[in-house]
Design an enzyme around this catalytic site. Structure first.
Site, PDB file in Angstrom:
ATOM      1  N   LYS A 190     -11.120   8.889 -15.147  1.00 50.51           N
ATOM      2  CA  LYS A 190     -11.240   7.563 -14.539  1.00 50.51           C
ATOM      3  C   LYS A 190     -12.390   6.776 -15.181  1.00 50.51           C
ATOM      4  O   LYS A 190     -13.172   7.330 -15.938  1.00 50.51           O
ATOM      5  CB  LYS A 190     -11.416   7.691 -13.024  1.00 50.51           C
ATOM      6  CG  LYS A 190     -10.306   8.538 -12.358  1.00 50.51           C
ATOM      7  CD  LYS A 190      -8.948   7.849 -12.366  1.00 50.51           C
ATOM      8  CE  LYS A 190      -7.745   8.744 -12.245  1.00 50.51           C
ATOM      9  NZ  LYS A 190      -7.569   9.578 -11.093  1.00 50.51           N
TER      10      LYS A 190
HETATM   11  C1  LIG Z   1      -6.536  10.284 -10.167  1.00 47.24           C
HETATM   12  C2  LIG Z   1      -5.605   9.743  -9.165  1.00 47.24           C
HETATM   13  C3  LIG Z   1      -5.519  10.260  -7.864  1.00 47.24           C
HETATM   14  C4  LIG Z   1      -6.213  11.505  -7.406  1.00 47.24           C
HETATM   15  O1  LIG Z   1      -7.534  11.603  -7.722  1.00 47.24           O
HETATM   16  P1  LIG Z   1      -8.188  13.058  -7.941  1.00 47.24           P
HETATM   17  O2  LIG Z   1      -9.645  12.741  -8.009  1.00 47.24           O
HETATM   18  O3  LIG Z   1      -7.642  13.603  -9.218  1.00 47.24           O
HETATM   19  O4  LIG Z   1      -7.849  13.887  -6.774  1.00 47.24           O
HETATM   20  C5  LIG Z   1      -4.674   9.642  -6.964  1.00 47.24           C
HETATM   21  N1  LIG Z   1      -3.934   8.593  -7.320  1.00 47.24           N
HETATM   22  C6  LIG Z   1      -3.979   8.064  -8.545  1.00 47.24           C
HETATM   23  C7  LIG Z   1      -3.154   6.867  -8.866  1.00 47.24           C
HETATM   24  C8  LIG Z   1      -4.800   8.634  -9.518  1.00 47.24           C
HETATM   25  O5  LIG Z   1      -4.816   8.127 -10.750  1.00 47.24           O
END
Ligand SMILES: *Cc1c(COP(=O)(O)O)cnc(C)c1O
Length: 382
Positions: A190
């Protein structure tokens, strides 16, 4: 001793976090401090995020998935309730709806934005609908004015899956600074990372207290020795080591996003009128007002003359020393979801995009020349 081939040394991954020495030193300090799980660093991280979102309460969790699930629980979503979302997302989005005992209802995406199609959304609302879960895919926000107007008209809660949208904006307002509940992820892919982690923006102190209970076994402490448990919570707290990483990232977030934007702009410039675009490769929506450019995704015109299959395309990119990835296969076609009655043909835009989507490298340490190299390698396949 093994030798690293030259091509491997130059391999361009599709993403890579940028963590500075100050943050690394800060982590070492936390490790030496004697307090390594949830504590002062989490308090600082929550306060810094809250400040960014105009003073709204923010609580951290150990993943974006946990954050989303607790958002639904705080909204009181459970068995018998329907939650409407998009099938073009990371499977966490709809998995958490099932996890709280509710029913996911999918609505196809708008092929321009690749986000939930708001022209179709209202028709999916039933008397059991309790919440909307828009996903800001690749950091491009769903139309927040229209979505919240629909939510208000039907008395629905909104839990935004803004996992990819930290720093994104809607008409000048930052995602997270307005709206109902907003869930972020700090996974290493992210725009800001805490290794693993997430944060939920809530409406008031009461919701924040409930989120804290769900985060840690339902516990409320009073005085020096008092403890009670009145709801079933889990184990979703963020460590102070992770919070320190997030705190070290936060001052760089705007620079990170500005750099991503420049790289995205360069992708558009280089792809313009090239062989791939002429062959029907679709670029993302060129939104330089709202998106945080979490990803740059092209969609291959699978099945059309001269278009390689996606595995062939990705393998050729890999052989050119370029990493790519897929975000995402349509959620409704996974076995778990087929078992719940979903199948082919239900969401045609999602199925076409899901079959042809490829995420190209996009991360802060990439050079302009890296972008040029990626585009040349894509064009060479058409
Ligand atoms: C990364 C992500 C998640 C989940 O996040 P985690 O930190 O990996 O649990 C949920 N929804 C979307 C759209 C994501 O990109």
């Amino acid at each position: 001793m093994t030798q690293t081939p030259a091509v491997q040394a130059e391999f361009l991954p599709f993403t890579r976090p940028e963590i500075d020495e100050e943050t690394i030193a800060g982590v070492a300090e936390v490790l030496r401090s004697g307090w390594i799980t949830t504590g002062p660093q989490n308090q600082r991280f929550e306060a810094a995020l809250s400040e960014r979102f105009g003073g709204r309460p923010v609580r951290t969790f150990n993943s974006g998935t946990a954050t989303l699930e607790i958002g639904l629980r705080v909204a009181g979503i459970g068995p018998g309730d329907e939650v409407i979302t998009t099938p073009l997302t990371w499977v966490a989005t709809s998995n958490v709806i099932i996890a709280v005992g509710a029913t996911p209802i999918f609505v196809d995406v708008d092929p321009k934005t690749r986000n939930i199609d708001l022209d179709l959304l209202e028709a999916a609302i039933t008397p059991r609908t309790r919440a909307l879960m828009p996903v800001h895919l690749a950091g491009l926000p769903t139309d927040m004015d229209r979505l919240y107007a629909i939510a208000e008209r039907h008395g629905l809660r909104v839990v935004e899956d803004a996992a990819q949208a930290l720093g994104a904006r809607w008409n000048g307002r930052e995602i997270g600074s307005f709206g109902d509940m907003i869930s972020f992820s700090f996974h290493p892919n992210k725009n800001l990372t805490s290794i693993e982690g997430g944060a939920l923006v809530l409406n008031n102190a009461e919701e924040a207290r409930l989120a804290e209970k769900y985060r840690l076994q339902g516990v409320t402490r009073t005085g020096i020795d008092g403890m009670d448990v009145d709801v079933l919570g889990g184990k979703f707290n963020l460590t102070d080591v992770a919070a320190r990483v997030g705190l070290g990232q936060l001052p760089h977030l705007d620079r990170f996003n500005a750099r991503r934007r420049v790289l995205a702009q360069r992708y558009f410039d280089r792809f313009k009128d090239g062989a791939a675009v002429r062959a029907g490769v679709a670029l993302p929506l060129a939104d330089f007002d709202n998106s945080n450019w979490h990803m740059f995704q092209i969609v291959l015109p699978i099945g059309e003359a001269g278009c390689p299959t996606r595995p062939d395309f990705m393998m050729a990119m890999k052989e050119s020393g370029i990493g790519t990835s897929v975000h995402y296969p349509p959620v409704h076609l996974f076995t778990l979801y087929r078992q719940r009655g979903f199948g082919e043909g239900m969401f045609p835009h999602t199925e076409r995009i899901g079959a042809g989507t490829v995420s190209l490298p996009l991360f802060t340490a990439m050079t302009d020349a890296d972008v040029d190299r990626v585009v040349a390698a894509v064009d060479a396949q058409f």
